[in-house]
Structure formats: C-alpha cells, structure tokens
Write a protein that holds these residues in place. Structure first.
Motif, PDB file in Angstrom:
ATOM      1  N   VAL A  29      85.996 -19.951  34.555  1.00 57.58           N
ATOM      2  CA  VAL A  29      84.872 -20.877  34.383  1.00 57.58           C
ATOM      3  C   VAL A  29      85.361 -22.126  33.655  1.00 57.58           C
ATOM      4  O   VAL A  29      86.494 -22.182  33.171  1.00 57.58           O
ATOM      5  CB  VAL A  29      83.730 -20.219  33.583  1.00 57.58           C
ATOM      6  CG1 VAL A  29      83.296 -18.928  34.249  1.00 57.58           C
ATOM      7  CG2 VAL A  29      84.147 -19.950  32.142  1.00 57.58           C
ATOM      8  N   GLU A  37      77.918 -24.840  31.880  1.00 56.29           N
ATOM      9  CA  GLU A  37      78.559 -23.601  31.436  1.00 56.29           C
ATOM     10  C   GLU A  37      79.550 -23.925  30.325  1.00 56.29           C
ATOM     11  O   GLU A  37      80.107 -25.038  30.267  1.00 56.29           O
ATOM     12  CB  GLU A  37      79.263 -22.888  32.590  1.00 56.29           C
ATOM     13  CG  GLU A  37      80.341 -23.699  33.265  1.00 56.29           C
ATOM     14  CD  GLU A  37      81.063 -22.921  34.359  1.00 56.29           C
ATOM     15  OE1 GLU A  37      81.958 -23.476  34.977  1.00 56.29           O
ATOM     16  OE2 GLU A  37      80.732 -21.734  34.579  1.00 56.29           O
ATOM     17  N   HIS A  45      80.371 -16.246  28.081  1.00 52.18           N
ATOM     18  CA  HIS A  45      80.034 -17.261  29.085  1.00 52.18           C
ATOM     19  C   HIS A  45      78.558 -17.632  28.927  1.00 52.18           C
ATOM     20  O   HIS A  45      77.671 -16.784  29.057  1.00 52.18           O
ATOM     21  CB  HIS A  45      80.296 -16.671  30.486  1.00 52.18           C
ATOM     22  CG  HIS A  45      80.205 -17.700  31.577  1.00 52.18           C
ATOM     23  ND1 HIS A  45      80.006 -17.360  32.900  1.00 52.18           N
ATOM     24  CD2 HIS A  45      80.317 -19.054  31.554  1.00 52.18           C
ATOM     25  CE1 HIS A  45      79.998 -18.451  33.635  1.00 52.18           C
ATOM     26  NE2 HIS A  45      80.175 -19.482  32.851  1.00 52.18           N
ATOM     27  N   ALA A  50      76.163 -19.649  33.982  1.00 54.47           N
ATOM     28  CA  ALA A  50      76.390 -18.282  33.519  1.00 54.47           C
ATOM     29  C   ALA A  50      75.183 -17.396  33.803  1.00 54.47           C
ATOM     30  O   ALA A  50      75.317 -16.271  34.310  1.00 54.47           O
ATOM     31  CB  ALA A  50      76.715 -18.292  32.027  1.00 54.47           C
ATOM     32  N   SER A  88      83.596 -20.362  39.117  1.00 52.22           N
ATOM     33  CA  SER A  88      82.170 -20.084  38.997  1.00 52.22           C
ATOM     34  C   SER A  88      81.248 -21.158  39.541  1.00 52.22           C
ATOM     35  O   SER A  88      80.211 -20.859  40.124  1.00 52.22           O
ATOM     36  CB  SER A  88      81.829 -19.866  37.514  1.00 52.22           C
ATOM     37  OG  SER A  88      82.168 -21.034  36.766  1.00 52.22           O
TER      38      SER A  88
END
Length: 595
Positions: A29, A37, A45, A50, A88
C-alpha cells in the motif's frame, strides 16, 4: 459528499461465499497518502482504501497480509520483484497493464488544478504558457499522463502530496494537479488557506482499482464480484468517516465559459433588439405621417412591429437567466426565470419595490447606487454579487449586471440575474475547512495567527494588553493507548467544547495539533485577568469527562504570555507561552500532579 462524487456504486447484489485461498493475498500500500490510505504508528493500514479493501476481501473470501513499506515507490518495487501479490489503490495505465492485472474500479474521484489564491482560474492546461511548472508526486498515474498530454509543461517530481502543495504555497511552482478529495483534505488539515481549486481536468478522473501482480484471472474475478456487491451506503459511510466535508456541486469551467459567452450574447442581443424597436417605432411614425391615407401600408408596418415584438418576447422569456426591467425603482417586467428564482409570481412582483422588497438590507445601497448611475447615463458596476430575498425567507446569492434602456417612453434599466448561491456556499465551505481543525471545529493555527496579528494591532493602537494561553493535556496518551483513537478523538472534542463554554465571547480557542490548544484573550486590563481565566480553564478541564459511558479524568498544563511584556509579535508570544507551559508541566510533575 460521497453520494455526489461517487454515483457509480451499484445496488447490493448477493455474492456466493467461496472458500478462502490457502495463502492470504500479500498487499503493498501507499504508507503516506491520507485520507486515501496510510500506515499508522502501529503499522496498521488506515484510510478510505483500507476500509473498502477489507469489505472487498471479506466479500471475495480472500485473506489479506500487509507487507509494510516506507514509501509508495518501495511498494511498487516490492510488487515488481514479487515480494507482494497486489497493490491496493491505483489507476490503470498502459505501462502498468504490462505487469499488473486490474480489477474493476471501486472508487472514483476527480482531478483538479491547485494554484495560489491570486492565480487566475484555468480552463485548459493546453493553453498555459510554455514551461509553466507543475509539481507532481513520483510513481503516480497523473505524472505519466500530464507528461504525455502536455509536453510543454515543466514537471517537477516530488516525494509526496504535502511536498507538492508546499511548493505551490511557497511559489516554487505554478500549480499541482491532484484528486479533489486529496485537495480538500490537505488544504484543510495543513491550513494552506492561500491555495485554491483553479480548474478541473474532466478527462483525468481517478478510477482507483486493485492491481494484481501477473495474470490471475480467477482472483481478479472474485475481487470484481465483491466490488460489484459494494453499496453506495457503505462507500458513503467510509468516505465521510475520513473526509468530513460536504460538496454539493461541482464547477464545470468549460460550461461556465460557454454560459458566460451565451449570457453576454443574450444581453447584447436584447439591447440591440430594444434599440431596433426604438428605430422601428420612429420609422412607423414617419410612415403614419406620410401615408396616413394608405391603410394597406399601415397594416404592413403594424404586422412587422408585431412580429418583431413577438421574436423579442420569445427570446427573453425562454432565457435561462433572470431578466428584470426596473423603472422608478419598481419591477416593470420580469421573465419567468427571474420569477422562479425569487419565488414570486409576475403579478406579485409588479406590486413590489425592486430594491427594498427583494434585496438584502446590507446590499441595498450598492444596488440603488448602480441603478441611479445607469439612469443618469454614468458608468456603473458590471457583474457584481448581491443577496436576494426569496419569498420563503431564505437568502440567495445572485450575480447581476445591467444596461440603461427606454421602456414605455421612460428611462429604465435592463438587468440580467444569475443564481450563484451554490458557488458562494462552496467557496465559504472550502474557506472554513482551510481555517478550522477537522476534528474539533476550532480555529487552526493559521486562523489563530491571523486573529493574533489583528489583536496585537488593535492593542497597539488602544494601549491595552493581550494574553496568549498555551494548553497541553496531561494524561492524554494513556487514554489513546487504553481505549483507542476513537475515544481519544471524542475526548479532544469534549475538551474543545469546555474551552468554548469557559472562555468569553471575544476570546478564541484553537487547536494547533495533537493534544495542544491555545486560548487568545484579545482584551484584558491586567495580567491577573489572564491568570484568573487560566485558573477557570484548569478547573473546567480537571472535571471528569463522560466519553461513551466511560468516566475519564485528565488535567492540563498552562503557559501564559502577555503583550507587550513578553513580546510584540505572534512568534514571540507563541514561543514564550510554550516555554511557560513546559515550566508549569515540569512543576506539576515534580509535585506529582501530572502524567
């Protein structure tokens, strides 16, 4: 906010539960991209992405294993080298498609152009001068697209969103291009009230997806099914949890330019029609005198006048802008658009004073002055704002301009009215976000320093004292550690309420970061007054707080600085008050009264 920005989210559909894979999905991420995030101090996270990812993974029956990294660049490097299985939250680009498989987008956001407040609005980046500088974070899709689509711009790579905004604030670059959510969040939290949203890139909408390393069609399919199952209510709740703003409309700058051009053409055409009708009336009078016995010629002339008047009437009555003719300060004519804008019927408006009955009192003198100058043939303001009173009692912001005309053989003004209420509210909301703390609603450091400068200037003129109280909560960290950040945030809100209830109306309570607050007392008669108020605040904060049924007790350390004894600038007073607070804290610790 989310319901307006992200209308793409489908209605909920059922997703069949599937057996979780043997190994969880290793996820990389961006560790520092709030509010989208980030990794918190415990390595967890957090953020919009998230929370959405946890819902998607649960729906897909996929376990998640976070692979911590220090930067987004390192996350991309880890994905390329196989140390993680997915990224992500990112846009799909041709280069990324060479080594990633992408899910459906699960979050949409617009990209906007951020400049300093004094910079003109920007309708098209292609029209900007050569070598205009743009700060953009590295390893992002927007830096790839801007560099490709606008090669005449000078791109300045930076490490983070904050660096990009800071360079614009410091005039090191001309602008940056970032997502609307990031722009609103960063301007608000960092207190950069000298920045503004100067334009939008409609073709650069962010469509954030999960990027899966390699070709894993079954995994992508399962994630897509879970994304389809997201509901608008789920997305709304998550977005508003992290970005507490309310943006009701967006500004389409290209459309605004078209409307402005159309409005100017309409105004010019209406004016030319009025002049044309005047010339036609004079011509008819000549024909009547010369051809008084020619009935056929008179009928042709009357028919021509009737057709001209009908064309003009259709033009005005079908206009989207409000059109108002004012004569002797009365409403002589209005089109349907203006009647709808203010909520009155044309018959009601015909009985009303065009100024005192329709214009808010504070703007009345300005409107009457411009009307009088136009009637006298003098220059008057064009395109200026004023507040109108709707029949229901609510206020409307309107932008108005006008020209002098002759109406029924007497002087009058033709005015074109545009409703700008939504734009004004959006501007005021953004200004409020830039000057206030997101959690407590108190003024932030920027607004505090502005009020402090004003207070010092007034105190110098009037030879009075100003006090600054620096307040640091004792025992706040254990509350966070024991009960969690949600309880800690609720406690900070409760502290802000008590400060506001205890201080006088003229005083200012501000939150400048973490558990640090400042109280500005702009008008006191003696140093003892500041100490008295500090004592009241200490007593107020020492009483236990009821937070979600928990009885929580804390205390606070105080530092007091006075103008002019301790300094005559905001920086000196802040420094002296901070130092005095630490003296108080150490003394309380030595006495066993603090954390």
């Amino acid at each position: 906010m989310a319901a307006m920005l992200f209308p793409w989210v489908p209605q909920a559909v059922s997703v069949a539960a599937t057996e979780a894979p043997a190994r969880p999905l290793r996820l990389c991420v961006d560790p520092d991209w709030a509010p989208y995030e980030w990794l918190d101090e415990d390595g967890r996270h957090r953020g919009i992405a998230a929370d959405l990812l946890r819902l998607i993974a649960k729906g897909a029956g996929v376990g998640l294993q976070l692979v911590p990294t220090a930067t987004w660049d390192e996350s991309v490097s880890f994905a390329r080298s196989g140390k993680c299985d997915a990224l992500s939250f990112l846009n799909e680009t041709p280069e990324r498609r060479t080594w990633l498989s992408f899910t459906k987008p699960y979050f949409f956001d617009r990209n906007v152009i951020i400049t300093r407040a004094e910079h003109p609005d920007i309708g098209d980046l292609a029209a900007m001068p050569r070598h205009t500088s743009v700060a953009l974070p590295t390893a992002t899709s927007v830096i790839e697209r801007i560099g490709h689509d606008f090669p005449h711009l000078r791109i300045v790579p930076v490490a983070s969103e904050a660096d990009a905004f800071g360079m614009v604030e410091g005039r090191e670059v001309d602008m940056t291009v970032r997502a609307l959510t990031i722009a609103a969040y960063t301007i608000k939290t960092e207190g950069w009230f000298n920045l503004k949203i100067a334009g939008e890139l409609p073709d650069y909408a962010n469509r954030m997806r999960i990027g899966v390393v390699g070709r894993q069609p079954e995994l992508v399919h399962r994630l897509d099914e879970a994304i389809d199952a997201l509901t608008s209510e789920q997305v709304d709740e998550i977005v508003n949890r992290h970005v507490a703003i309310d943006v009701s409309t967006q500004t389409d700058f290209h459309l605004a330019a078209q409307i402005a051009v159309g409005f100017a053409a309409l105004l010019l055409l209406a004016y030319l029609w009025i002049r044309h009708l005047g010339r036609l009336n004079r011509r008819l009078l000549e024909l009547s005198t010369q051809l008084s016995h020619d009935i056929e010629a008179r009928e042709r002339a009357e028919e021509a006048l009737k057709q001209s008047e009908e064309h003009y009437r259709l033009l005005v009555e079908m206009a989207q802008e409000g059109i108002l003719v004012v004569q002797e300060q009365r409403v002589a004519y209005c089109n349907p658009a203006f009647a709808e804008l203010v909520g009155y019927s044309p018959a009601e408006l015909a009985q009303m004073d065009a100024f005192s009955d329709l214009i808010q009192a504070d703007d009345l003198q300005r409107a009457q002055s411009n009307y009088a100058r136009r009637i006298r043939g003098e220059d008057a303001e064009q395109r200026y704002p004023l507040r109108l009173m709707h029949k229901s009692g609510r206020l409307l912001w309107a932008e108005t301009s006008g020209v002098p005309i002759v109406w029924n053989h007497a002087p009058a003004t033709l005015n074109v009215i545009n409703d700008i209420t939504a734009r004004k509210f959006a501007e005021e909301r953004i200004q409020h976000m830039a000057e206030h703390d997101a959690l407590t609603g108190l003024p932030n450091r920027s607004l505090l320093l502005d009020r402090l400068e004003r207070a010092l200037a007034a105190a110098q003129r009037e030879a009075r004292l100003v006090a600054l109280l620096f307040i640091d909560l004792d025992g706040f960290k254990p509350v966070n550690d024991e009960y969690g950040h949600e309880v800690g945030d609720a406690l900070l809100k409760a502290v802000a309420v008590r400060l506001g209830e205890t201080l006088r109306h003229a005083d200012t309570a501000a939150r400048i970061g973490g558990d640090e607050f400042v109280a500005l007392l702009p008008a006191i008669t003696a140093a003892a007054d500041a100490l008295h108020i500090a004592g009241k605040l200490r007593a107020a904060l020492s009483a236990p707080f009821d937070i979600g049924g928990r009885r929580i007790g804390i205390s606070a350390s105080f530092g007091v600085a006075l103008y002019p004894q301790d300094g005559d600038t905001p920086a000196e007073l802040m420094r002296k008050a901070d130092a005095a607070m630490y003296v108080d804290k150490h003394a309380r610790q030595a006495a066993g009264g603090a954390q």
